[in-house]
Design a protein around this motif. Structure first.
Motif, PDB file in Angstrom:
ATOM      1  N   ALA A 124       0.827  -1.062   0.086  1.00 53.71           N
ATOM      2  CA  ALA A 124       0.127   0.133  -0.001  1.00 53.71           C
ATOM      3  C   ALA A 124       0.942   1.224  -0.188  1.00 53.71           C
ATOM      4  O   ALA A 124       0.424   2.237  -0.502  1.00 53.71           O
ATOM      5  CB  ALA A 124      -1.009  -0.058   1.202  1.00 53.71           C
ATOM      6  N   ASN A 161       4.246   1.489  -3.707  1.00 56.27           N
ATOM      7  CA  ASN A 161       3.392   2.350  -4.293  1.00 56.27           C
ATOM      8  C   ASN A 161       4.266   3.670  -4.589  1.00 56.27           C
ATOM      9  O   ASN A 161       4.324   4.246  -5.601  1.00 56.27           O
ATOM     10  CB  ASN A 161       2.149   2.492  -3.881  1.00 56.27           C
ATOM     11  CG  ASN A 161       0.999   1.911  -4.415  1.00 56.27           C
ATOM     12  OD1 ASN A 161       0.877   1.924  -5.614  1.00 56.27           O
ATOM     13  ND2 ASN A 161       0.151   1.285  -3.570  1.00 56.27           N
ATOM     14  N   CYS A 218       7.022   2.815  -7.278  1.00 55.90           N
ATOM     15  CA  CYS A 218       6.721   2.635  -8.630  1.00 55.90           C
ATOM     16  C   CYS A 218       6.149   3.852  -9.289  1.00 55.90           C
ATOM     17  O   CYS A 218       6.381   4.435 -10.389  1.00 55.90           O
ATOM     18  CB  CYS A 218       5.528   1.272  -8.747  1.00 55.90           C
ATOM     19  SG  CYS A 218       5.919  -0.219  -8.063  1.00 55.90           S
ATOM     20  N   TYR A 219       5.224   4.768  -8.577  1.00 57.64           N
ATOM     21  CA  TYR A 219       4.671   5.998  -8.816  1.00 57.64           C
ATOM     22  C   TYR A 219       5.494   7.056  -8.937  1.00 57.64           C
ATOM     23  O   TYR A 219       5.427   7.951  -9.778  1.00 57.64           O
ATOM     24  CB  TYR A 219       3.373   6.134  -8.486  1.00 57.64           C
ATOM     25  CG  TYR A 219       2.237   5.224  -8.765  1.00 57.64           C
ATOM     26  CD1 TYR A 219       2.008   5.238  -9.896  1.00 57.64           C
ATOM     27  CD2 TYR A 219       1.967   4.045  -7.796  1.00 57.64           C
ATOM     28  CE1 TYR A 219       0.953   4.186 -10.207  1.00 57.64           C
ATOM     29  CE2 TYR A 219       0.830   3.074  -8.268  1.00 57.64           C
ATOM     30  CZ  TYR A 219       0.641   3.156  -9.392  1.00 57.64           C
ATOM     31  OH  TYR A 219      -0.551   2.310  -9.857  1.00 57.64           O
ATOM     32  N   ASN A 261       9.372  -1.868 -13.720  1.00 58.16           N
ATOM     33  CA  ASN A 261       8.998  -0.419 -13.639  1.00 58.16           C
ATOM     34  C   ASN A 261      10.050   0.289 -14.372  1.00 58.16           C
ATOM     35  O   ASN A 261       9.618   1.123 -15.105  1.00 58.16           O
ATOM     36  CB  ASN A 261       9.126  -0.165 -12.186  1.00 58.16           C
ATOM     37  CG  ASN A 261       7.993  -0.399 -11.523  1.00 58.16           C
ATOM     38  OD1 ASN A 261       6.800   0.242 -11.472  1.00 58.16           O
ATOM     39  ND2 ASN A 261       7.925  -1.786 -10.828  1.00 58.16           N
ATOM     40  N   TYR A 264       2.139  -5.566 -12.107  1.00 59.19           N
ATOM     41  CA  TYR A 264       1.673  -5.662 -11.024  1.00 59.19           C
ATOM     42  C   TYR A 264       1.315  -6.827 -10.315  1.00 59.19           C
ATOM     43  O   TYR A 264       1.244  -7.140  -9.433  1.00 59.19           O
ATOM     44  CB  TYR A 264       0.279  -4.932 -11.428  1.00 59.19           C
ATOM     45  CG  TYR A 264       0.129  -3.426 -11.608  1.00 59.19           C
ATOM     46  CD1 TYR A 264       0.717  -2.606 -10.446  1.00 59.19           C
ATOM     47  CD2 TYR A 264      -0.497  -2.890 -12.524  1.00 59.19           C
ATOM     48  CE1 TYR A 264       0.694  -1.074 -10.657  1.00 59.19           C
ATOM     49  CE2 TYR A 264      -0.350  -1.461 -12.801  1.00 59.19           C
ATOM     50  CZ  TYR A 264       0.206  -0.737 -11.940  1.00 59.19           C
ATOM     51  OH  TYR A 264       0.059   0.626 -11.987  1.00 59.19           O
TER      52      TYR A 264
END
Length: 227
Positions: free
Chosen positions: A22, A26, A29-30, A99, A123
């Protein structure tokens, strides 16, 4: 979220994996995605709010890199103890490689079709991590297929909202090459296939309803038009 393995609610491994997926995962990756898309996001009217991601200069985003790196370390150390150092290293290497390729690869990145739809299948790497952490068997083949359906159609669907800004930024992803109408036709075909697959492979009203509602939402989007 436990796949009906209710004993997981009391296990630290489950909560550590959930927290890692979570937040730190995240963030990694983002952050990579935002760094790669600085030139695209600045001209995207959909970006800049709370829901769809920040619009920031590369220098500002790079200040978050140490935080993203440090956030990985305690979780990876715990995973190495629970799952084995080599397995953890191999898993994280795969996550980083997918990624990197998706965001910075020359011709296999998010900017070029058709692999722009399939690199996000990285994912799925969360699944083997979950299985290893919680001592669970690998999901059935239909479960993997359904997850691929979900990732690919979600990626294409998001692209349909950004066609003009992606085109101006020089992207040649699937939606840009097909245009809005043909992209929506392809998306509709994928959703129909997904719905048929779910109805024949799963006796689960939740999954079936989700696919059916998704198809209805696309129909509504087409009816309302680009705006």
């Amino acid at each position: 979220p436990t796949g009906q393995y209710y004993h997981l609610w009391s296990q630290a491994r489950f909560w550590a994996g959930l927290l890692y997926a979570a937040l730190p995962l995240n963030l990694l990756c983002y952050l990579m995605n935002d760094l790669a898309d600085v030139d695209v996001d600045v001209d995207n009217p959909r970006k800049g709010g709370v829901l769809y991601g920040v619009v920031a200069h590369a220098a500002a985003l790079r200040t978050a890199v140490p935080t993203a790196v440090l956030a990985q370390l305690p979780f990876l150390a715990a995973f190495a103890v629970w799952c084995g150092a080599l397995q953890t290293l191999g898993w994280f290497g795969a996550v980083f490689a997918v990624n990197y390729v998706y965001n910075f690869g020359p011709r296999v990145s998010s900017r070029y079709a058709p692999l722009d739809l399939f690199c996000p299948c990285g994912y799925l790497l969360v699944i083997p991590l979950s299985c290893a952490l919680n001592g669970l068997p690998s999901p059935s083949v239909p479960t993997w297929v359904h997850t691929v359906f979900f990732v690919v159609r979600s990626q294409l669907w998001i692209q349909t909202f950004d066609i003009e800004s992606d085109r101006r930024a020089g992207r040649r992803n699937t939606a840009v090459l097909l245009g809005l109408q043909r992209s929506q036709l392809l998306l509709g075909a994928l959703l129909l296939l997904e719905l048929a697959f779910v109805c024949t492979s799963f006796a689960d009203w939740g999954l079936q309803s989700f696919s059916a509602v998704s198809l209805c939402l696309l129909s509504l989007q087409v009816y309302l038009g680009p705006q």
